[in-house]
Design a protein around this motif. Structure first.
Motif, PDB file in Angstrom:
ATOM      1  N   TYR A   1       0.934  -0.945  -7.793  1.00 59.27           N
ATOM      2  CA  TYR A   1       1.869  -0.938  -7.139  1.00 59.27           C
ATOM      3  C   TYR A   1       1.395  -0.321  -5.547  1.00 59.27           C
ATOM      4  O   TYR A   1       1.871  -0.951  -4.479  1.00 59.27           O
ATOM      5  N   VAL A   2       0.886   0.637  -5.689  1.00 58.98           N
ATOM      6  CA  VAL A   2       0.436   1.425  -4.378  1.00 58.98           C
ATOM      7  C   VAL A   2      -0.644   0.435  -3.773  1.00 58.98           C
ATOM      8  O   VAL A   2      -0.464   0.323  -2.651  1.00 58.98           O
ATOM      9  N   ALA A   3      -1.338  -0.294  -4.359  1.00 59.66           N
ATOM     10  CA  ALA A   3      -2.400  -1.381  -3.858  1.00 59.66           C
ATOM     11  C   ALA A   3      -1.599  -2.344  -3.098  1.00 59.66           C
ATOM     12  O   ALA A   3      -2.218  -2.844  -1.987  1.00 59.66           O
ATOM     13  N   ILE A   4      -0.592  -3.095  -3.783  1.00 58.60           N
ATOM     14  CA  ILE A   4       0.200  -4.076  -3.148  1.00 58.60           C
ATOM     15  C   ILE A   4       1.179  -3.586  -2.129  1.00 58.60           C
ATOM     16  O   ILE A   4       1.319  -4.282  -1.243  1.00 58.60           O
ATOM     17  N   CYS A   5       1.936  -2.574  -2.323  1.00 55.52           N
ATOM     18  CA  CYS A   5       3.082  -2.305  -1.637  1.00 55.52           C
ATOM     19  C   CYS A   5       2.693  -1.378  -0.509  1.00 55.52           C
ATOM     20  O   CYS A   5       3.431  -1.028   0.465  1.00 55.52           O
ATOM     21  N   MET A   6       1.523  -0.266  -0.662  1.00 57.05           N
ATOM     22  CA  MET A   6       1.215   0.431   0.350  1.00 57.05           C
ATOM     23  C   MET A   6      -0.104   0.352   0.620  1.00 57.05           C
ATOM     24  O   MET A   6      -1.017   1.274   0.303  1.00 57.05           O
ATOM     25  N   PRO A   7      -0.754  -0.963   0.914  1.00 53.10           N
ATOM     26  CA  PRO A   7      -2.138  -1.023   1.084  1.00 53.10           C
ATOM     27  C   PRO A   7      -2.848  -0.070   2.247  1.00 53.10           C
ATOM     28  O   PRO A   7      -3.832   0.302   1.883  1.00 53.10           O
ATOM     29  N   LEU A   8      -2.160   0.213   3.138  1.00 52.01           N
ATOM     30  CA  LEU A   8      -2.774   1.093   4.103  1.00 52.01           C
ATOM     31  C   LEU A   8      -2.769   2.535   3.568  1.00 52.01           C
ATOM     32  O   LEU A   8      -3.749   3.430   4.173  1.00 52.01           O
ATOM     33  N   ARG A   9      -2.142   3.005   2.697  1.00 48.76           N
ATOM     34  CA  ARG A   9      -2.222   4.217   2.257  1.00 48.76           C
ATOM     35  C   ARG A   9      -2.978   4.547   0.666  1.00 48.76           C
ATOM     36  O   ARG A   9      -3.098   5.452   0.311  1.00 48.76           O
ATOM     37  N   HIS A  10      -3.331   3.074   0.188  1.00 48.29           N
ATOM     38  CA  HIS A  10      -3.974   3.183  -0.842  1.00 48.29           C
ATOM     39  C   HIS A  10      -5.621   4.101  -0.900  1.00 48.29           C
ATOM     40  O   HIS A  10      -5.511   4.728  -1.983  1.00 48.29           O
ATOM     41  N   ALA A  11      -6.065   3.987  -0.009  1.00 44.45           N
ATOM     42  CA  ALA A  11      -7.464   4.752   0.017  1.00 44.45           C
ATOM     43  C   ALA A  11      -7.011   6.135   0.179  1.00 44.45           C
ATOM     44  O   ALA A  11      -7.830   6.973  -0.510  1.00 44.45           O
ATOM     45  N   ASP A  12      -6.053   6.675   0.874  1.00 41.68           N
ATOM     46  CA  ASP A  12      -5.666   7.998   0.852  1.00 41.68           C
ATOM     47  C   ASP A  12      -5.233   8.732  -0.343  1.00 41.68           C
ATOM     48  O   ASP A  12      -5.246   9.625  -0.787  1.00 41.68           O
ATOM     49  N   ILE A  13      -4.334   7.679  -1.214  1.00 42.75           N
ATOM     50  CA  ILE A  13      -3.642   8.145  -2.382  1.00 42.75           C
ATOM     51  C   ILE A  13      -4.845   8.116  -3.299  1.00 42.75           C
ATOM     52  O   ILE A  13      -4.740   8.924  -4.223  1.00 42.75           O
ATOM     53  N   SER A  14      -5.422   6.970  -3.482  1.00 40.18           N
ATOM     54  CA  SER A  14      -6.448   6.783  -4.565  1.00 40.18           C
ATOM     55  C   SER A  14      -8.054   7.674  -4.338  1.00 40.18           C
ATOM     56  O   SER A  14      -8.812   7.062  -4.028  1.00 40.18           O
ATOM     57  N   THR A  15      -7.719   8.855  -4.701  1.00 39.09           N
ATOM     58  CA  THR A  15      -9.012   9.827  -4.362  1.00 39.09           C
ATOM     59  C   THR A  15      -9.400  10.382  -5.678  1.00 39.09           C
ATOM     60  O   THR A  15      -8.653  10.386  -6.409  1.00 39.09           O
ATOM     61  N   SER A  16     -10.507  11.030  -5.716  1.00 40.11           N
ATOM     62  CA  SER A  16     -10.908  11.861  -6.807  1.00 40.11           C
ATOM     63  C   SER A  16     -10.072  12.706  -7.365  1.00 40.11           C
ATOM     64  O   SER A  16      -9.933  13.070  -8.417  1.00 40.11           O
ATOM     65  N   ARG A  17      -9.496  13.641  -6.388  1.00 40.23           N
ATOM     66  CA  ARG A  17      -8.531  14.732  -6.746  1.00 40.23           C
ATOM     67  C   ARG A  17      -7.243  13.839  -7.090  1.00 40.23           C
ATOM     68  O   ARG A  17      -6.901  14.789  -8.295  1.00 40.23           O
ATOM     69  N   THR A  18      -6.868  12.875  -6.558  1.00 41.34           N
ATOM     70  CA  THR A  18      -5.606  12.438  -7.352  1.00 41.34           C
ATOM     71  C   THR A  18      -5.896  12.008  -8.750  1.00 41.34           C
ATOM     72  O   THR A  18      -4.865  12.143  -9.597  1.00 41.34           O
ATOM     73  N   ARG A  19      -6.886  11.334  -8.969  1.00 38.71           N
ATOM     74  CA  ARG A  19      -7.283  10.806 -10.183  1.00 38.71           C
ATOM     75  C   ARG A  19      -7.477  11.931 -11.254  1.00 38.71           C
ATOM     76  O   ARG A  19      -7.124  11.741 -12.353  1.00 38.71           O
ATOM     77  N   LEU A  20      -8.225  13.134 -10.912  1.00 43.33           N
ATOM     78  CA  LEU A  20      -8.157  14.272 -11.671  1.00 43.33           C
ATOM     79  C   LEU A  20      -6.682  14.929 -12.229  1.00 43.33           C
ATOM     80  O   LEU A  20      -6.577  15.032 -13.175  1.00 43.33           O
TER      81      LEU A  20
END
Length: 326
Positions: free
Chosen positions: A121-140
């Motif tokens: 959902y983030v990759a398709i609907c918020m592609p510009l923010r995907h890199a900022d949201i999908s971080t190692s901290r978020t994954r943890l």
């Protein structure tokens, strides 16, 4: 306790209701299915570990966790199934620990699939923010949430059983199954409520991501429409997989209605539930990300063929040598 007595009584009549050759065939069928499943999963885990691009991508990391959880769950569940089929008794406390681990793993897969849908959902609907949201901290943080929620129903069942268990019961030996820990009616009812709340939350998230991605797919340009439609189909496959996984939560309560029935009927029901609601949904993960994903499929095919092309694989030289996966 009543559940323990029913479990032992039903299992003690199993051999009398099943001929040994028929029971052996049923067990062997499951072993073949589990063996194929574990081989494919191990090959996929190996492919994941060999490529840095997969280890740095959130959706592949979540996929790898699904493979690991499903493989562990399959091994433990298969051991319990074989032990139950041949009436092998183990200590009640050890059974309780195993069932708690199985319950945690059983809850972890649906929640990981939900996280994978949210990532799409983030990759398709918020592609510009995907890199900022999908971080190692978020994954943890996501992993902590997944494992924390997964542990809640299992820990409740474990603690509730210890609070009502009679003295000396933990030293008994029994045929191990989930029903052993459901000694009181209120325990089963409370566990059902927790699972229903979990099911409701999962359903809301899946429906939300599906409609958001569908809206994005309609509004996307021709170049991005193909990618959006593929994500939409992925979410649909995840929804079907989640449905089968959620049904696995309900199978112990369906089986409760047959505790006092013929032992052969109860065993056949458990056998069908094991194949349909445990093995089948776990086979969808390799299909969704192992075959449909082009990047992962190329790497998987490379290691499946030991790094050789199809023509090279069947050459006399290759057939005379042992393939070494490097």
């Amino acid at each position: 306790m009543q559940s323990l007595q029913v479990n032992v009584t039903s299992s003690s009549n199993l051999v009398m209701n099943f001929s040994k050759p028929l029971l052996l065939v049923k067990v062997l069928v499951v072993q073949v299915l589990v063996g194929i499943f574990l081989y494919v999963n191990c090959l996929m885990i190996f492919s994941f570990l060999k490529k840095d691009m997969f280890r740095e991508d959130t959706r592949y990391i979540l996929f790898a966790q699904t493979l690991f959880v499903d493989s562990t769950l399959m091994i433990l569940s298969n051991m319990l199934m074989v032990a139950s089929s041949y009436q092998y008794c183990i200590n009640v406390f050890c059974c309780l620990i195993i069932c708690t681990v199985v319950s945690v793993l059983n809850s972890c897969t649906p929640l990981t699939l939900v996280a994978m849908c949210l990532e799409r959902y983030v990759a398709i609907c918020m592609p510009l923010r995907h890199a900022d949201i999908s971080t190692s901290r978020t994954r943890l943080f996501g992993f902590l949430v997944i494992w924390g929620i997964s542990s809640m129903p299992a820990l409740f069942t474990f603690i509730a059983y210890l609070t009502v268990v009679q003295s000396g019961t933990l030293s008994y030996y029994t045929i191990c199954s989930v029903e052993v820990a459901l000694g009181e009616e209120w325990q089963a009812q409370t566990r059902v409520i927790i699972l229903q709340i979990l099911f409701l939350l999962i359903t809301i998230i899946i429906v939300f991501t599906y409609f958001k991605i569908m809206t994005a797919a309609r509004a996307a340009s021709l170049e991005n429409k193909k990618s959006a439609n593929k994500c939409l189909r992925t979410v649909l496959l995840h929804a079907f997989q989640l449905f089968l996984c959620i049904m696995r939560f309900l199978t112990p309560y369906i089986e409760m209605a047959f505790w006092k029935a013929d032992a052969a009927v109860l065993y056949n029901l458990k056998y069908c539930n094991f194949i349909i609601f445990l093995i089948a949904p776990r086979c969808l993960s390799p299909l969704i990300y192992g075959v449909r994903d082009e990047k992962f499929f190329l790497v998987l095919k490379h290691y499946a063929m030991c790094g050789l092309s199809f023509s090279q694989l069947w050459s006399p030289t290759c057939l005379s040598m042992m393939c070494v996966i490097g």
